[in-house]
Design an enzyme around this catalytic site. Structure first.
Site, PDB file in Angstrom:
ATOM      1  N   SER A  20       0.843  -1.179   0.000  1.00 10.53           N
ATOM      2  CA  SER A  20       0.000   0.000   0.000  1.00 10.53           C
ATOM      3  C   SER A  20       0.883   1.234   0.000  1.00 10.53           C
ATOM      4  CB  SER A  20      -0.893  -0.010   1.242  1.00 10.53           C
ATOM      5  OG  SER A  20      -1.239   1.305   1.599  1.00 10.53           O
ATOM      6  N   LYS A  21       0.526   2.179  -0.855  1.00  7.06           N
ATOM      7  CA  LYS A  21       1.329   3.404  -0.941  1.00  7.06           C
ATOM      8  C   LYS A  21       1.346   4.145   0.392  1.00  7.06           C
ATOM      9  CE  LYS A  21       0.875   4.108  -5.858  1.00  7.06           C
ATOM     10  NZ  LYS A  21       0.358   4.868  -6.968  1.00  7.06           N
ATOM     11  N   ARG A  22       0.351   3.845   1.211  1.00  9.63           N
ATOM     12  CA  ARG A  22       0.271   4.535   2.497  1.00  9.63           C
ATOM     13  C   ARG A  22       1.123   3.890   3.581  1.00  9.63           C
ATOM     14  NH1 ARG A  22      -4.389   5.682  -0.046  1.00  9.63           N
ATOM     15  NH2 ARG A  22      -4.977   3.504   0.034  1.00  9.63           N
ATOM     16  N   ASP A  23       1.697   2.723   3.272  1.00 10.07           N
ATOM     17  CA  ASP A  23       2.511   2.056   4.278  1.00 10.07           C
ATOM     18  C   ASP A  23       3.884   2.722   4.354  1.00 10.07           C
ATOM     19  OD1 ASP A  23       3.983   0.451   5.882  1.00 10.07           O
ATOM     20  OD2 ASP A  23       3.303  -1.430   5.006  1.00 10.07           O
TER      21      ASP A  23
END
Ligand code: GLU
Length: 480
Positions: free
Chosen positions: A256-259
């Site tokens: 996930s790009k948010r990780d």
């Protein structure tokens, strides 16, 4: 004559180049180069709210950093296919949307959000769990449309799907894939703002730019039947599709790009001191298995050895340790000059490198060449050599408080004063002599000296530290 291979990487300028995007770009590029084709860089910027300033530029720069140079791009257009930004091609999309309407393949839809929501709710209540557009506007009369317009409604344009149509294609990576139009729904090709949706614009562009192969991420698999329906209506040749598997993290979850725990953007690698050759190689193996044990590929080798039939069809695991290991291998392979240039910007953060000779810098950096995994690591390793901070741990205190320490230090001062040079052999011999005359060996001998010289319990080899500091500085530090 065989059709020329033309492939594209078509990012939305919504952020920096991500590992997934870089992988798509890389495999398109290799595909083009393998078959003497063209690699096109196109910008899909129709999702205007999500576009970020500088997004296009950074995507392009990061690709070039990896060595992936497009044959055509907004900066380097081929007039036959330009422009390369979708927002500059709006007129073209309108023209084709009108053609679809004129041929009965598309229609204006005046439904507003509330009406669409209500229709969805109604379908849920009937047990339909994937509601579709109910075709309320499919057969509107001119009068009905006029009435809506008078209310101030602006229409979007929907594609009228062929009912019950099965759409199959031979995916380059997964083989035959089949969808049924009945599971889709008349989707919007033009928003009421007059801006096309991704699925519509992409088909027009791929066709007009004569794209022969579309290699992209798995997340686009379900878009493909929508796109193929358009090709069929227009009577255009359908390109060959290939959908690359998802990239998963060590827990088997989709990256996930948010990780924030995982480095995922080229800009991060660049800043931390990863080498583009290493990242290139890592990404290459993140989607493809070579036909041999070979583990390291230059870009040139990859161009020749790449075989699309060996692209992985199961999820690729992103292994940060492997990436670090790989980067370390590439660092070790740098020659002295390149290594020095590589390491300098990081050192410049801790010390005024203009005051230190290249020779000395290289000597210092070489002490850790086999150890570091990325450039930034050199900073903490070399810092103690520039500024002295005493380790305050109990362990360090114990060592300095050893009964034997004053004796060791006294003997060290005496002997270092007498050596003629600071070469490794000389210093090693000197330590042997100190051991003999004091009867102190190993940790109890080296640690107090190390602590006095650098303040730290760990770090470079003690003989290297001595050589680096020079006799005068060494005496100054141990005499304190
Ligand atoms: N703009 C799309 C994306 O960034 C490209 C998809 C495609 O390659 O068709 O995901």
């Amino acid at each position: 004559m065989e059709k020329k291979v033309r492939v594209r990487y078509a990012p939305s300028p919504t952020g920096f180049l991500h590992i997934g995007g870089a992988r798509s770009a890389l495999f398109n590029y290799l595909y083009a180069k393998k078959y003497n084709g063209d690699f096109v860089f196109r910008i899909e910027d129709t999702d205007i709210e999500r576009n970020v300033k500088g997004g296009e530029e950074s995507q392009l720069n990061d690709l070039m950093w990896l060595g992936i140079v497009p044959d055509e791009s907004p900066m380097n257009p081929n007039p036959k296919y330009a422009p390369y930004r979708q927002m500059e091609r709006i007129e073209t999309y309108h023209k084709y949307a009108q053609w679809l309407i004129d041929h009965g393949y598309a229609y204006e839809c005046y439904c507003n959000e509330e009406e669409l929501d209500a229709s969805r709710e109604e379908q849920y209540s009937r047990g339909i769990n994937a509601p579709k557009y109910d075709r309320h506007c499919l057969n509107l009369t001119e009068e009905e449309k006029e009435k809506y317009r008078k209310e101030g409604r602006k229409p979007c344009i929907r594609l009228k799907l062929q009912d019950h149509l099965e759409i199959s294609f031979n995916d380059l990576i997964r083989g035959k894939v089949t969808f049924n139009n009945d599971d889709i729904g008349d989707w919007v090709i033009m928003k009421s703002s007059g801006i096309p949706t991704y699925n519509f614009a992409v088909v027009i562009d791929d066709h007009l730019m004569e794209i022969s192969h579309v290699l992209r991420g798995e997340e686009h698999l379900s878009n493909t039947p929508k796109q193929i329906q358009l090709y069929k209506y227009f009577g255009w040749e359908v390109p060959t599709f290939g959908h690359m598997t998802i990239i998963i993290n060590e827990n088997g979850k989709k990256l996930s790009k948010r990780d924030n725990n995982i480095l995922q953007f080229m800009s991060q690698y660049r800043e931390l001191g990863y080498l583009p050759e290493a990242i290139f190689n890592f990404i290459l193996l993140l989607g493809w298995t070579p036909n041999s044990e070979k583990e390291f590929f230059t870009l040139e080798e990859a161009k020749h050895e790449f075989d699309p039939s060996r692209m992985s069809s199961s999820p690729s695991m992103f292994d940060q340790n492997k990436m670090n290991w790989m980067n370390a291998q590439y660092i070790r392979k740098l020659d002295e000059k390149k290594y020095l240039e590589f390491i300098k910007p990081f050192l410049a953060k801790v010390v005024d490198i203009t005051k230190v000779s290249d020779e000395k810098l290289l000597f210092m950096a070489n002490m850790f060449k086999e150890e570091i995994q990325y450039g930034q690591e050199i900073v903490n390793l070399l810092k103690p050599l520039f500024e002295y901070h005493l380790d305050e741990s109990d362990e360090a205190k114990e060592i300095l408080a050893l009964e034997t320490t004053p004796l060791v230090v006294k003997e060290f001062i005496k002997q270092i004063d007498n050596v003629n040079d600071l070469e490794q052999d000389t210093l090693k011999m000197m330590f042997k002599n100190i051991a003999t005359s004091t009867g102190v060996k190993g940790k109890n001998l080296y640690m107090p000296i190390r602590l006095l010289l650098t303040g730290q319990m760990h770090g470079a080899e003690i003989v290297n530290i001595i050589k680096l500091l020079g006799k005068e500085e060494v005496l100054k530090r141990v005499s304190k």
